[in-house]
Design a protein around this motif. Structure first.
Motif, PDB file in Angstrom:
ATOM      1  N   THR A 179      47.526  54.644  49.636  1.00  0.00           N
ATOM      2  CA  THR A 179      48.796  53.968  49.915  1.00  0.00           C
ATOM      3  C   THR A 179      48.582  52.779  50.858  1.00  0.00           C
ATOM      4  O   THR A 179      49.106  51.678  50.628  1.00  0.00           O
ATOM      5  CB  THR A 179      49.795  54.973  50.536  1.00  0.00           C
ATOM      6  N   ALA A 180      47.785  52.999  51.896  1.00  0.00           N
ATOM      7  CA  ALA A 180      47.567  51.923  52.883  1.00  0.00           C
ATOM      8  C   ALA A 180      46.787  50.761  52.258  1.00  0.00           C
ATOM      9  O   ALA A 180      47.107  49.588  52.496  1.00  0.00           O
ATOM     10  CB  ALA A 180      46.815  52.479  54.087  1.00  0.00           C
ATOM     11  N   ILE A 181      45.789  51.088  51.441  1.00  0.00           N
ATOM     12  CA  ILE A 181      44.975  50.019  50.841  1.00  0.00           C
ATOM     13  C   ILE A 181      45.817  49.240  49.823  1.00  0.00           C
ATOM     14  O   ILE A 181      45.695  48.020  49.681  1.00  0.00           O
ATOM     15  CB  ILE A 181      43.680  50.608  50.225  1.00  0.00           C
ATOM     16  N   VAL A 204      39.409  34.134  42.162  1.00  0.00           N
ATOM     17  CA  VAL A 204      39.713  35.041  43.277  1.00  0.00           C
ATOM     18  C   VAL A 204      39.333  36.471  42.908  1.00  0.00           C
ATOM     19  O   VAL A 204      39.810  37.021  41.914  1.00  0.00           O
ATOM     20  CB  VAL A 204      41.215  34.991  43.638  1.00  0.00           C
ATOM     21  N   LYS A 205      38.460  37.042  43.691  1.00  0.00           N
ATOM     22  CA  LYS A 205      38.082  38.444  43.457  1.00  0.00           C
ATOM     23  C   LYS A 205      38.429  39.250  44.697  1.00  0.00           C
ATOM     24  O   LYS A 205      37.692  39.213  45.695  1.00  0.00           O
ATOM     25  CB  LYS A 205      36.580  38.533  43.211  1.00  0.00           C
ATOM     26  N   PRO A 206      39.543  40.006  44.677  1.00  0.00           N
ATOM     27  CA  PRO A 206      39.899  40.802  45.861  1.00  0.00           C
ATOM     28  C   PRO A 206      38.824  41.854  46.143  1.00  0.00           C
ATOM     29  O   PRO A 206      38.297  42.483  45.220  1.00  0.00           O
ATOM     30  CB  PRO A 206      41.212  41.481  45.464  1.00  0.00           C
ATOM     31  N   ALA A 207      38.527  42.033  47.417  1.00  0.00           N
ATOM     32  CA  ALA A 207      37.466  42.983  47.797  1.00  0.00           C
ATOM     33  C   ALA A 207      37.869  43.720  49.072  1.00  0.00           C
ATOM     34  O   ALA A 207      38.695  43.229  49.840  1.00  0.00           O
ATOM     35  CB  ALA A 207      36.152  42.229  48.033  1.00  0.00           C
ATOM     36  N   ILE A 208      37.286  44.879  49.257  1.00  0.00           N
ATOM     37  CA  ILE A 208      37.489  45.579  50.526  1.00  0.00           C
ATOM     38  C   ILE A 208      36.125  45.879  51.160  1.00  0.00           C
ATOM     39  O   ILE A 208      35.128  46.042  50.451  1.00  0.00           O
ATOM     40  CB  ILE A 208      38.302  46.894  50.376  1.00  0.00           C
ATOM     41  N   VAL A 218      38.251  56.503  49.717  1.00  0.00           N
ATOM     42  CA  VAL A 218      38.420  55.068  49.978  1.00  0.00           C
ATOM     43  C   VAL A 218      37.930  54.261  48.763  1.00  0.00           C
ATOM     44  O   VAL A 218      38.644  53.391  48.248  1.00  0.00           O
ATOM     45  CB  VAL A 218      37.671  54.671  51.276  1.00  0.00           C
ATOM     46  N   SER A 219      36.731  54.569  48.283  1.00  0.00           N
ATOM     47  CA  SER A 219      36.260  53.816  47.111  1.00  0.00           C
ATOM     48  C   SER A 219      37.038  54.223  45.856  1.00  0.00           C
ATOM     49  O   SER A 219      37.248  53.421  44.944  1.00  0.00           O
ATOM     50  CB  SER A 219      34.754  53.983  46.899  1.00  0.00           C
ATOM     51  N   ARG A 220      37.514  55.460  45.839  1.00  0.00           N
ATOM     52  CA  ARG A 220      38.365  55.875  44.717  1.00  0.00           C
ATOM     53  C   ARG A 220      39.641  55.028  44.704  1.00  0.00           C
ATOM     54  O   ARG A 220      40.102  54.586  43.651  1.00  0.00           O
ATOM     55  CB  ARG A 220      38.717  57.360  44.851  1.00  0.00           C
ATOM     56  N   ALA A 221      40.184  54.772  45.891  1.00  0.00           N
ATOM     57  CA  ALA A 221      41.410  53.954  45.984  1.00  0.00           C
ATOM     58  C   ALA A 221      41.140  52.562  45.422  1.00  0.00           C
ATOM     59  O   ALA A 221      41.963  52.004  44.690  1.00  0.00           O
ATOM     60  CB  ALA A 221      41.869  53.872  47.434  1.00  0.00           C
ATOM     61  N   ALA A 222      39.959  52.020  45.759  1.00  0.00           N
ATOM     62  CA  ALA A 222      39.621  50.678  45.263  1.00  0.00           C
ATOM     63  C   ALA A 222      39.590  50.683  43.738  1.00  0.00           C
ATOM     64  O   ALA A 222      40.053  49.732  43.080  1.00  0.00           O
ATOM     65  CB  ALA A 222      38.282  50.239  45.831  1.00  0.00           C
ATOM     66  N   GLY A 223      39.059  51.755  43.172  1.00  0.00           N
ATOM     67  CA  GLY A 223      39.036  51.870  41.707  1.00  0.00           C
ATOM     68  C   GLY A 223      40.451  51.936  41.145  1.00  0.00           C
ATOM     69  O   GLY A 223      40.796  51.240  40.196  1.00  0.00           O
ATOM     70  N   GLN A 231      33.518  45.518  43.804  1.00  0.00           N
ATOM     71  CA  GLN A 231      34.058  44.635  44.855  1.00  0.00           C
ATOM     72  C   GLN A 231      34.205  45.389  46.184  1.00  0.00           C
ATOM     73  O   GLN A 231      34.974  44.990  47.045  1.00  0.00           O
ATOM     74  CB  GLN A 231      35.402  44.043  44.421  1.00  0.00           C
ATOM     75  N   ILE A 232      33.480  46.478  46.315  1.00  0.00           N
ATOM     76  CA  ILE A 232      33.483  47.183  47.604  1.00  0.00           C
ATOM     77  C   ILE A 232      32.257  46.729  48.397  1.00  0.00           C
ATOM     78  O   ILE A 232      31.120  46.891  47.954  1.00  0.00           O
ATOM     79  CB  ILE A 232      33.436  48.717  47.403  1.00  0.00           C
ATOM     80  N   ILE A 233      32.522  46.154  49.540  1.00  0.00           N
ATOM     81  CA  ILE A 233      31.424  45.692  50.404  1.00  0.00           C
ATOM     82  C   ILE A 233      31.068  46.829  51.347  1.00  0.00           C
ATOM     83  O   ILE A 233      31.930  47.323  52.073  1.00  0.00           O
ATOM     84  CB  ILE A 233      31.869  44.489  51.290  1.00  0.00           C
ATOM     85  N   ARG A 234      29.818  47.229  51.333  1.00  0.00           N
ATOM     86  CA  ARG A 234      29.393  48.336  52.200  1.00  0.00           C
ATOM     87  C   ARG A 234      28.886  47.780  53.533  1.00  0.00           C
ATOM     88  O   ARG A 234      27.918  47.021  53.565  1.00  0.00           O
ATOM     89  CB  ARG A 234      28.256  49.126  51.545  1.00  0.00           C
TER      90      ARG A 234
END
Ligand SMILES: Cc1ncc(COP(=O)(O)O)c(C=O)c1O
Length: 521
Positions: A179-181, A204-208, A218-223, A231-234
Motif C-alpha cells: 500500500t505504501a509503495i 521513464v522507468k520507475p524504480a525503487i 517489498v520486491s513482491r510489491a514492486a512486481g 527496476q529494483i535497485i539493491r
C-alpha cells in the motif's frame, strides 16, 4: 503424547459427560445464546489448560497425509463411534492446539509471531461475534474512533503535528508495504493509476531502491504495481546487514544515469533475517535531497517506539514518509494487526484513486470522514485495532515496553553466553530479539557447515522440544532464534544448546560411521 494420540484419547472418553442436545435443523437452536455460552465455555476451558501448560515444547510436526486422514475420520465418525457435537468440538480444539507451534511455551524461539496477550484473544472473540467490517464508520463506529485514538497514542513517540498525519490498519505487513509503495508511485506518477504503464513517457522507468536484505514482500510489491523486479535497485549492506550509507548516493546516481527514476527508497528497522536497523535519519536526508519517498518497513522493529530503552534505534522515523508496524509481532496481539503510518495525511489517499458511489462520498460528512476504505485495500476488514487498543487501555504502555525490553535483554544475554562457547559462532551482535548463530563442532568440514545447520534445525523441529528457525546469510545457512516469549530464560537456552550439541554430534557420528558427507539426508 502426539497430537494424534491425544485426539484418540479424547475420542475414547466420548460420552463421559452429559451431552447438550440441540436440534441442528433448527436455525433458532444453532444461533441460540445458550449454545454459544456452552461452546465458548468448552473453548475457554481448553485454552485455559493450554495456557497453564508450562512444559517446554516446540512443534509436533505431523505427516500431512496422516493429519488429513485423522480429520476425515473425525468428520465421518469412523469405527462406528457416535460422537456428540460437544466431543467433536473438544476434539477439534485439542487438535488445533496440539498441531500448532507452541507459542506460549519457552520452547518456542523460532518465529516473529507472538504468544499473545490473552486479553487480546478474548477481545478477538468479542469482535467475531459483534462482526463489524471496519472500513466504514457506520459499520464500525468504535473501531473507527479507536484507530484515531491509537494513532495519537503512538504519535506521542513519533512527534508529528496533531491532525496532519494518518494511520491506516491493514491485514499484515506485506499488504502495508504494498500500500505504501503504491502511494509513493502514485504520488510521483499521478497518471499511472488511470493510464498504467502506457501513460509513461517511453524513457521513464520507475524504480525503487531497497536494502539487499529487505523482506520479500517489498520486491513482491514492486512486481504487483508494475515496476518490475528488474527496476529494483539493491542497496548494498554491511556485515551487520544495514544499508551502507557511504554507497547509497553512488548507487542512486548510477541508477539515474541508466534511465531509472527512483521514486521510493525502502529501509528496514528490524530486518527479518538478523533484526538489523537501517540508519533512518541519514537515509531520510538523502531521500529528501533527491525528492524520493522514504518508506520504512518496521514490521518487526517499529514497535520499539514504545520502549524508552530502545526507541533511539528508530532515530529519524518521524522523517519517513510512511512506515509499517506489525502489532501482531512485537506488540503481542493475535495476527493480524498492522499499522501503516503516513507523515502527510493527504498522501495516505494516494494509494487507491477510485470512485465508488455506493461507498465513497465525494463530500464526506461527519461520519464518512472517519471511513478508511479509500486508504486501505480491504473493503470488508476485521476491526484490527481493537485487540491492541483494549490491551493498551487496560494495561498501559508499560506492559508492551517491559516485554520488549525483556526480550531484547534476554537476546543480549544469550549472545554473551554464545561468545563463551568455543563450538558456536554468532553472526552478529543482536539489535533486537533476533539472533543468528552456527554450531561448529570439531570434525566438521567448513564446506559442510551450512548444510549441517539445516539438518540440526530440521531435527530439532522433528524432535519437538524446541522450535527455532534457520536463515541463509551470505549464502550459508545459520540457526536463528527469535525470542517472543518473556518466560524464556538463559537456562532454557542452555537446554537448547545441549540439544543442538547432542543432535550435532549424533549426526557427525552417523556420518563418520557411514563414511558419507554430512550433506547426505
Ligand atoms: C521486516 C518484515 N517486513 C514485512 C513482513 C511481512 O509481514 P506480514 O507477515 O505481517 O505480512 C515481515 C514478516 O515477517 C517482516 O519481518
Amino acid at each position: 503424547m502426539s497430537a494424534i494420540d491425544n485426539l484418540e484419547v479424547c475420542l475414547r472418553s466420548v460420552g463421559e459427560e452429559e451431552d447438550f442436545q440441540i436440534n441442528k435443523n433448527t436455525l433458532h437452536d444453532v444461533f441460540s445464546p445458550q449454545l454459544f455460552r456452552r461452546n465458548a465455555g468448552i473453548a475457554i476451558e481448553k485454552l485455559e489448560q493450554h495456557l497453564s501448560d508450562r512444559s517446554i515444547r516446540g512443534l509436533d510436526l505431523i505427516d500431512p497425509d496422516i493429519l488429513l486422514q485423522t480429520v476425515k475420520n473425525l468428520m465421518s465418525e469412523q469405527a462406528g463411534m457416535k460422537i456428540s457435537d460437544e466431543d467433536k468440538l473438544k476434539a477439534i480444539i485439542n487438535l488445533y492446539i496440539n498441531t500448532g507451534i507452541q507459542v506460549h511455551s519457552p520452547g518456542y524461539m523460532g518465529r516473529q509471531f507472538s504468544g499473545v496477550i490473552p486479553l487480546a484473544g478474548v477481545f478477538d472473540l468479542v469482535s467475531s461475534i459483534v462482526n463489524q467490517p471496519s472500513s466504514f464508520y457506520e459499520a464500525a463506529q468504535l473501531p473507527s474512533v479507536v484507530e484515531r485514538i491509537m494513532a495519537d497514542e503512538l504519535n506521542q513517540f513519533i512527534g508529528w503535528p496533531e491532525g496532519q498525519f494518518a494511520m491506516v490498519t491493514t491485514s499484515g505487513g506485506s499488504l502495508a508495504n504494498l500500500t505504501a509503495i503504491l502511494a509513493a508511485r502514485n504520488d510521483k506518477f499521478p497518471q499511472f493509476w488511470s493510464e498504467g504503464v502506457a501513460g509513461l513517457h517511453k524513457k521513464v522507468k520507475p524504480a525503487i531502491a531497497v536494502s539487499e536484505d529487505s523482506h520479500y514482500s517489498v520486491s513482491r510489491a514492486a512486481g504487483i504495481i508494475g515496476i518490475g523486479e528488474d527496476q529494483i535497485i539493491r542497496l548494498p549492506t554491511n556485515a551487520k546487514k544495514q544499508i551502507c550509507l557511504d554507497k547509497v548516493q553512488h548507487v542512486l546516481d548510477k541508477a539515474e544515469q541508466s534511465g531509472l527514476k527512483v521514486f521510493c527508497l525502502v529501509a528496514s528497522v528490524g530486518t527479518t533475517s538478523m533484526g538489523a536497523f537501517d540508519p533512518i535519519d541519514e537515509l531520510a536526508e538523502i531521500s529528501r535531497e533527491r525528492e524520493i519517498w522514504l518508506h520504512v518497513d518496521g514490521a518487526h522493529g517499529a514497535s520499539l517506539l514504545v520502549s524508552d530503552q530502545h526507541r533511539l534505534k528508530l532515530k529519524g522515523i518521524e522523517k519517513a514518509d510512511s512506515f509499517v508496524l506489525d502489532a501482531h509481532k512485537m506488540l503481542f496481539v493475535p495476527a493480524m494487526c498492522t499499522l501503516l503510518f503516513y507523515k502527510n495525511k493527504q498522501k495516505s489517499y494516494c494509494a487507491f484513486n477510485q470512485e465508488a458511489s455506493y461507498v465513497f462520498e465525494k463530500k464526506p460528512d461527519i461520519y464518512t470522514e472517519y471511513d478508511s476504505a479509500e486508504q486501505n485495500f480491504e473493503c470488508t476488514k476485521r476491526p484490527l485495532i481493537m485487540n491492541l487498543w483494549v490491551c493498551w487501555m487496560l494495561y498501559g504502555k508499560s506492559l508492551f515496553a517491559n516485554k520488549i525490553d525483556h526480550l531484547c535483554h534476554i537476546t543480549q544475554s544469550v549472545y554473551q553466553q554464545l561468545l563463551t562457547e568455543h563450538d558456536f559462532e554468532t553472526l552478529h551482535s543482536p539489535e533486537i530479539n533476533i539472533l543468528c548463530f552456527r554450531y561448529f563442532p570439531d570434525g566438521l568440514e567448513p564446506t559442510q557447515i551450512g548444510d549441517f545447520q539445516l539438518m540440526i534445525r530440521n531435527r530439532i523441529r522433528k524432535d519437538g522440544k524446541f522450535f527455532i528457525s534457520k536463515v541463509d546469510i551470505d549464502g550459508t545457512t545459520a540457526l536463528r532464534v527469535v525470542f517472543m516469549n518473556h518466560e524464556v530464560t538463559l537456562e532454557h537456552f542452555n537446554q537448547l544448546l545441549t540439544e543442538i550439541r547432542r543432535i550435532g554430534l549424533d549426526l557427525l557420528q552417523k556420518v563418520s560411521n557411514s563414511n558419507q558427507s554430512v550433506v547426505t539426508r
